[in-house]
Design a protein around this motif. Structure first.
Motif, mmCIF file in Angstrom:
data_model
loop_
_atom_site.group_PDB
_atom_site.id
_atom_site.type_symbol
_atom_site.label_atom_id
_atom_site.label_comp_id
_atom_site.label_asym_id
_atom_site.label_seq_id
_atom_site.Cartn_x
_atom_site.Cartn_y
_atom_site.Cartn_z
ATOM 1 N N PHE A 23 0.835 -1.205 0.000
ATOM 2 C CA PHE A 23 0.000 0.000 0.000
ATOM 3 C C PHE A 23 0.872 1.259 0.000
ATOM 4 O O PHE A 23 0.595 2.229 -0.697
ATOM 5 C CB PHE A 23 -0.912 -0.026 1.234
ATOM 6 N N ALA A 37 -3.635 6.863 -3.037
ATOM 7 C CA ALA A 37 -4.235 5.861 -2.135
ATOM 8 C C ALA A 37 -5.667 5.534 -2.541
ATOM 9 O O ALA A 37 -6.110 4.388 -2.419
ATOM 10 C CB ALA A 37 -4.189 6.377 -0.707
ATOM 11 N N GLN A 58 2.079 3.938 -3.524
ATOM 12 C CA GLN A 58 1.941 5.396 -3.428
ATOM 13 C C GLN A 58 3.255 6.075 -3.770
ATOM 14 O O GLN A 58 3.284 7.133 -4.389
ATOM 15 C CB GLN A 58 1.471 5.778 -2.044
#
Ligand code: GAP
Length: 494
Positions: free
Chosen positions: A277, A287, A281
């Motif tokens: 995650f 996100a 980014q």
């Protein structure tokens, strides 16, 4: 999100070319040009820094062609299948599940060929190309075979995932490294799948690139992930089975809570999800365009006890970019059975077969997402450009003389020779400085250095920031240090 335009620019600037193009191309195959190749290498190296070097992980590079028994043991020769429907008129082939999903919005994973045929007939689905009638659905195996050596009949297969070479080398790796659980083995390389219908540019290819980690864990220590604390508080978005069923939305939860609430099967899985995650980014994907989708029971592959795909929202919808699977001891057990080799580990006098948590990244889909989210149609500037994060921009720095006379080209060339030792750099003196900026923006070059008349007097240059177009004057002696810090996001100059 103008993907047509992006594909055109990507080709013109040398990122991606259709393979075998001068002979009409080959479906599902793309080549990387000079810029694409540089970007791919940078993504791979950044991945190594972020996912491999941080943990007890060893990298290997194994053959892409492997013997038939490997894929009998892995289950691929039996289970690696997709449902195929063919147009009776134009002979085009399609994935039956795709056709049904596109027409009805229904998820039909797990239905057998008869049920899929029934769905096609019931919903009056025709060939998308010529509107011809579609055949009965049949099962198609995606493994690509080849004959090895001069004698016919020596059948081998092109690997469908890099994981295969890791599992069959498990004992060799263990003997060579004397690794202790938990440890991982990583591999970056090409995989092949004889996809029924390649589509969406780099999304469904027949030859593609993967970066995979098989992380081997003691089955009783699945919640003892050594570096978990560093990422336990990272909030991730998980689209659970329940939320999918009730047409809800992803839940936002910390990695730690997702394990505590048994949404994720173990800490190792949560660890990788949190890191993914963050990493995406850093590649420039916002996100809000990232989520983890828990696979439904029917979709979950034969080897997995829980799959959480990291999906990105593309121009055509959400699509898996990283497959995360809790493969348990399926692979090692199966290879033990078929090869009759002992692939267990002895810990505290007891034999254990490690469990495996596997994050499997697709490089091509990652590059598609980066191109998509970095592309900026800039009316104000008057040209379109790529806003690549400096760390993965193919070229880091362009060096220009302000004009092509008065010893400025010689000075700029000297600076270029110095910088290219540490950075991917280009030198350009053709056209006006404005045109050169436009060209470098289109290639996504984050920094441009210009040698001007002042350079000759005080050994300073201007550095231009692609994103803000701002310029600052710095000493030539400081260039390497400042550029390194900018690339590693250690300072902000603009
Ligand atoms: N070893 C597990 C494995 O291969 P997967 O979900 O089938 O899992 C992992 O594949 C990733 O590889 C996918 O998330 C995707 O990014 C990439 N990938 C798989 N098939 C692909 C294809 N036909 N074309 C491009 N990328 C593909």
């Amino acid at each position: 999100m103008n993907i047509g335009k992006i594909i055109t620019v990507a080709k013109r600037r040398g990122f991606i070319f259709p393979s075998s193009e001068i002979y009409g191309g080959l479906a599902g195959m793309y080549d990387f040009g000079p810029l694409g190749c540089l970007m791919k290498k940078k993504i791979e190296n950044f991945w190594r820094e972020f996912f491999v070097k941080t943990d007890n992980i060893y990298e290997v590079e194994t053959c892409t062609i492997m013997s038939k028994p490997v894929f009998v043991a892995s289950g691929h020769l039996k289970d690696f299948i997709d449902p195929l429907a063919q147009c009776k008129k134009c002979k085009s082939t399609f994935r039956a599940d795709d056709l049904i999903k596109e027409k009805t919005g229904k998820f039909v994973e797990g239905l057998n060929p008869e049920e899929l045929t029934e769905e096609i007939r019931k919903n009056d689905i025709k060939c998308p190309k010529c509107k011809g009638e579609l055949s009965e659905v049949r099962i198609f195996n995606l493994m690509l075979g080849t004959n090895v050596g001069p004698v016919e009949g020596n059948l081998a297969y092109l690997r469908p995932e890099t994981a295969a070479g890791i599992f069959v080398n498990f004992k060799n790796i263990l003997n060579a490294t004397r690794a202790k659980l938990p440890f991982g083995v990583a591999q970056v390389g090409i995989s092949y799948r004889n996809e029924i219908s390649p589509r969406h540019f780099l999304i469904r290819l027949r030859e593609f690139r993967q970066m995979e980690i098989e992380f081997f864990v003691h089955p009783e220590k699945l919640n003892e992930c050594p570096n978990f604390d560093r990422f336990a508080d990272i909030k991730i978005k998980i689209f659970t089975r329940e939320e999918q069923e009730r047409k809800g939305k992803p839940i936002e939860i910390t990695a730690e809570q997702a394990v505590k609430q048994k949404i994720l099967p173990n800490q190792f899985m949560a660890y990788f999800l949190a890191k993914e995650f963050l990493w995406y980014q850093k590649l420039g994907i916002p996100a809000k365009a990232l989520r983890f989708r828990q696979m439904t029971e029917a979709e979950t592959p034969h080897y997995s006890a829980g799959n959480f795909d990291m999906e990105i929202e593309f121009d055509f919808g959400w699509k898996e970019v990283v497959g995360n699977a809790y493969r348990t001891d399926f692979d090692l057990k199966s290879h033990m059975k078929h090869s009759r080799e002992d692939l267990s580990i002895t810990e505290n006098g007891k034999k254990v077969i490690p469990h495996v948590v596997e994050p499997s990244f697709g490089i091509d889909r990652t590059i598609y997402a980066i191109l998509l989210y970095s592309f900026f149609e800039d009316k104000k500037r008057g040209w379109d450009w790529f806003r690549f994060p400096p760390r993965i921009a193919p070229i880091t720095v362009a060096v220009y003389p302000l004009v092509s006379k008065d010893r400025l080209p010689e000075k700029a060339w000297e600076i270029y020779e110095m910088l290219k030792k540490d950075f991917d750099a280009i030198y350009d003196e053709t056209g006006s400085i404005g045109k050169r900026y436009a060209r470098s923006d289109e290639a996504g070059i984050p920094f441009a250095i210009t040698a001007d008349y002042q350079t000759l007097k005080d050994s300073t240059v201007t550095i231009r920031d692609r994103d803000s177009t701002e310029q600052k004057r710095i000493k030539i002696d400081d260039l390497t240090r400042i550029l390194t810090q900018l690339v590693n996001e250690e300072i902000k100059l603009f």
